[in-house]
Design an enzyme around this catalytic site. Structure first.
Site, PDB file in Angstrom:
ATOM      1  N   ASP A  64      29.067  36.083  43.496  1.00 36.19           N
ATOM      2  CA  ASP A  64      28.885  35.243  42.321  1.00 36.19           C
ATOM      3  C   ASP A  64      29.081  33.788  42.734  1.00 36.19           C
ATOM      4  O   ASP A  64      29.486  33.495  43.857  1.00 36.19           O
ATOM      5  CB  ASP A  64      29.822  35.652  41.188  1.00 36.19           C
ATOM      6  CG  ASP A  64      31.290  35.601  41.583  1.00 36.19           C
ATOM      7  OD1 ASP A  64      31.610  35.005  42.622  1.00 36.19           O
ATOM      8  OD2 ASP A  64      32.117  36.148  40.841  1.00 36.19           O
ATOM      9  N   GLN A 114      22.157  31.918  29.936  1.00 38.34           N
ATOM     10  CA  GLN A 114      23.274  31.606  29.061  1.00 38.34           C
ATOM     11  C   GLN A 114      22.739  31.437  27.632  1.00 38.34           C
ATOM     12  O   GLN A 114      21.595  31.744  27.363  1.00 38.34           O
ATOM     13  CB  GLN A 114      24.002  30.357  29.544  1.00 38.34           C
ATOM     14  CG  GLN A 114      24.786  30.553  30.837  1.00 38.34           C
ATOM     15  CD  GLN A 114      26.010  31.441  30.680  1.00 38.34           C
ATOM     16  OE1 GLN A 114      26.465  31.746  29.566  1.00 38.34           O
ATOM     17  NE2 GLN A 114      26.576  31.868  31.804  1.00 38.34           N
ATOM     18  N   ASP A 157      28.573  44.716  37.292  1.00 33.03           N
ATOM     19  CA  ASP A 157      29.818  44.631  38.047  1.00 33.03           C
ATOM     20  C   ASP A 157      30.962  44.531  37.051  1.00 33.03           C
ATOM     21  O   ASP A 157      30.787  44.043  35.939  1.00 33.03           O
ATOM     22  CB  ASP A 157      29.832  43.402  38.968  1.00 33.03           C
ATOM     23  CG  ASP A 157      30.202  42.133  38.206  1.00 33.03           C
ATOM     24  OD1 ASP A 157      31.380  41.742  38.256  1.00 33.03           O
ATOM     25  OD2 ASP A 157      29.331  41.550  37.536  1.00 33.03           O
ATOM     26  N   GLY A 186      27.864  35.080  30.393  1.00 37.46           N
ATOM     27  CA  GLY A 186      28.485  34.624  29.164  1.00 37.46           C
ATOM     28  C   GLY A 186      28.694  35.685  28.118  1.00 37.46           C
ATOM     29  O   GLY A 186      28.879  35.363  26.933  1.00 37.46           O
ATOM     30  N   GLY A 198      31.106  31.431  41.606  1.00 37.79           N
ATOM     31  CA  GLY A 198      32.428  30.838  41.479  1.00 37.79           C
ATOM     32  C   GLY A 198      32.651  30.105  40.174  1.00 37.79           C
ATOM     33  O   GLY A 198      33.785  29.741  39.850  1.00 37.79           O
ATOM     34  N   GLY A 199      31.590  29.900  39.404  1.00 43.22           N
ATOM     35  CA  GLY A 199      31.719  29.135  38.173  1.00 43.22           C
ATOM     36  C   GLY A 199      32.665  29.761  37.167  1.00 43.22           C
ATOM     37  O   GLY A 199      33.464  29.062  36.540  1.00 43.22           O
ATOM     38  N   TYR A 200      32.602  31.070  37.003  1.00 44.11           N
ATOM     39  CA  TYR A 200      33.457  31.734  36.014  1.00 44.11           C
ATOM     40  C   TYR A 200      34.929  31.584  36.381  1.00 44.11           C
ATOM     41  O   TYR A 200      35.771  31.306  35.521  1.00 44.11           O
ATOM     42  CB  TYR A 200      33.099  33.219  35.911  1.00 44.11           C
ATOM     43  CG  TYR A 200      33.993  33.982  34.960  1.00 44.11           C
ATOM     44  CD1 TYR A 200      33.784  33.929  33.589  1.00 44.11           C
ATOM     45  CD2 TYR A 200      35.061  34.736  35.437  1.00 44.11           C
ATOM     46  CE1 TYR A 200      34.609  34.616  32.709  1.00 44.11           C
ATOM     47  CE2 TYR A 200      35.893  35.422  34.568  1.00 44.11           C
ATOM     48  CZ  TYR A 200      35.662  35.355  33.212  1.00 44.11           C
ATOM     49  OH  TYR A 200      36.493  36.034  32.347  1.00 44.11           O
ATOM     50  N   CYS A 204      34.674  63.675  43.813  1.00 49.28           N
ATOM     51  CA  CYS A 204      35.546  62.772  44.558  1.00 49.28           C
ATOM     52  C   CYS A 204      36.762  63.532  45.095  1.00 49.28           C
ATOM     53  O   CYS A 204      37.441  64.225  44.333  1.00 49.28           O
ATOM     54  CB  CYS A 204      36.022  61.639  43.658  1.00 49.28           C
ATOM     55  SG  CYS A 204      37.169  60.505  44.478  1.00 49.28           S
ATOM     56  N   ASP A 248      26.647  28.072  37.395  1.00 48.46           N
ATOM     57  CA  ASP A 248      26.424  27.861  35.967  1.00 48.46           C
ATOM     58  C   ASP A 248      27.757  27.583  35.296  1.00 48.46           C
ATOM     59  O   ASP A 248      28.816  27.798  35.881  1.00 48.46           O
ATOM     60  CB  ASP A 248      25.748  29.078  35.319  1.00 48.46           C
ATOM     61  CG  ASP A 248      26.658  30.299  35.311  1.00 48.46           C
ATOM     62  OD1 ASP A 248      27.452  30.446  36.264  1.00 48.46           O
ATOM     63  OD2 ASP A 248      26.590  31.112  34.381  1.00 48.46           O
TER      64      ASP A 248
END
Length: 377
Positions: A93, A192, A269, A219, A95-97, A309, A147
């Site tokens: 990503d 956004q 994610d 967002g 890094g903005g968030y 699993c 963003d």
């Protein structure tokens, strides 16, 4: 010669679709859930076990890696894949968030974001160009534009101003990527617009005009509620190109995932499976379980006999003992079981789309999780 990035759809069932994203480091089957490896590690798991669980791709975080150990250091050590012992594709990503949610004393300008590191208080500048530079140094296969993650709630004017800034940053991110990216790497734009349908449509149109390799919906899952989230996903997905992957960022629960797949989403994610595992919560094919509960103290049955699993075959009584004793192994086993459950969920969703029974599959998942935790049905 490096193979190019590409996306193909192999089957549809209503708006739900299954296909594959091809990258130089391997194929990502869609719908895909990306386990989060924030700081070059999926917490409490060996990389080999993440791959064995069925993950085709993981997510790493630009903000965290930029601050520690530093993108330049990772690059000198051979790139992120070598650094974290993961050979398959990685999405980073922008890094903005994290700047918005973690950084101290941030200041947003037209140029970018200046902030104080949450680690040592150092002043850092993150611009669209620097965000791309960091992701290229890391060697990410799929990168994201910088963003501004619009806070919720936001007025229409606030959402519009935030959207406009993000679109200008997207243009600059695209220009930087064109100059710096290696062959086969891809860049996604981020839609956004908060909870305003016309703003979401405007953002989608602007990004399509820039011609990205894929499109993310950002967002959302920030407090607006599931119904509003699905409304925005439906509006946005309908405006995005059919021949590009669609990525819903930061989502979510099993019910969120099947609902978004039904609306045409290909990628997801979320920290939920790993974070829940470290906090004694397990996702199973019979609903969610809290292994701290006393009801499991003498329960000799497997955590989830329906799962393939290995960690899910441990007895509930033993897992209860581990988590009540604060043993690290408890967090490791529950994280493994959760990560694999999410991959099994995606695998079953893909099969259901191919077989034309996705609606029934989604209804079944909602039913299994509708009654809260620990419903043996």
């Amino acid at each position: 010669m490096t193979k190019p990035f590409s996306f193909s759809i192999t089957a549809r069932d209503g708006r739900a679709r299954t296909g594959a994203i091809a990258t130089p480091r391997g194929v990502v089957r869609t719908p895909a859930f990306m386990t989060v490896g924030t700081g070059a590690t999926v917490k409490a798991m060996f990389p080999e076990d993440v791959a064995a669980a069925g993950a085709d791709i993981i997510l790493a975080n630009t903000y965290h890696l930029m601050l520690r150990p530093g993108a330049e250091r990772v690059h000198r050590l051979g790139g992120l894949h070598q650094f974290m012992h993961w050979e398959k594709p990685i999405l980073t990503d922008s890094g903005g968030y994290q700047v918005m949610s973690l950084a101290k004393l941030r200041r947003i300008t037209e140029d970018g974001v200046t902030f104080q590191s949450h680690i040592d208080g150092a002043t850092i500048e993150l611009t669209p160009e620097r965000a791309i530079d960091v992701q290229c140094l890391l060697g990410a296969d799929i990168q994201m534009v910088l963003d501004e993650c619009t806070p919720f709630p936001a007025t229409r004017d606030e959402a519009r101003a935030s959207l406009d800034l993000s679109m200008r940053w997207a243009e600059r991110s695209k220009a930087a990527f064109s100059e710096r990216a290696a062959p086969g790497q891809a860049l996604f734009g981020i839609v956004q617009g908060s909870v305003y349908p016309d703003l979401r449509e405007q953002s989608a149109r602007a990004l399509i005009g820039m011609d990205f390799d894929g499109y993310a919906i950002g967002g959302l899952a920030v407090g607006e509620g599931q119904d509003a989230m699905f409304d925005m996903v439906e509006v946005t997905a309908a405006r995005l190109p059919e021949d590009r992957p669609r990525y819903l960022m930061g989502v979510g629960t099993p019910e969120d995932l099947v609902g978004a797949i039904a609306r045409g989403i290909d990628m997801f994610d979320c920290v939920m499976p790993t974070r829940s595992g470290r906090h004694c919560q397990a996702f199973t094919w019979r609903g969610k379980r809290n292994l701290r509960n006393a009801r499991y103290a003498e329960d000799p049955t497997p955590l989830d006999a329906e799962s393939w699993c290995p960690a899910a075959q441990y007895e509930r009584a033993y897992l209860h003992h581990l988590v009540r004793s604060n043993e690290t192994l408890g967090a490791m086993l529950l994280t493994y079981a959760n990560v694999q459950f999410y991959q099994e969920l995606m695998a079953r969703a893909r099969d259901a789309i191919i077989q034309g029974r996705f609606a029934a599959f989604a209804d079944d998942i909602r039913r299994r999780y509708a009654d809260g935790d620990e419903d043996d049905g």
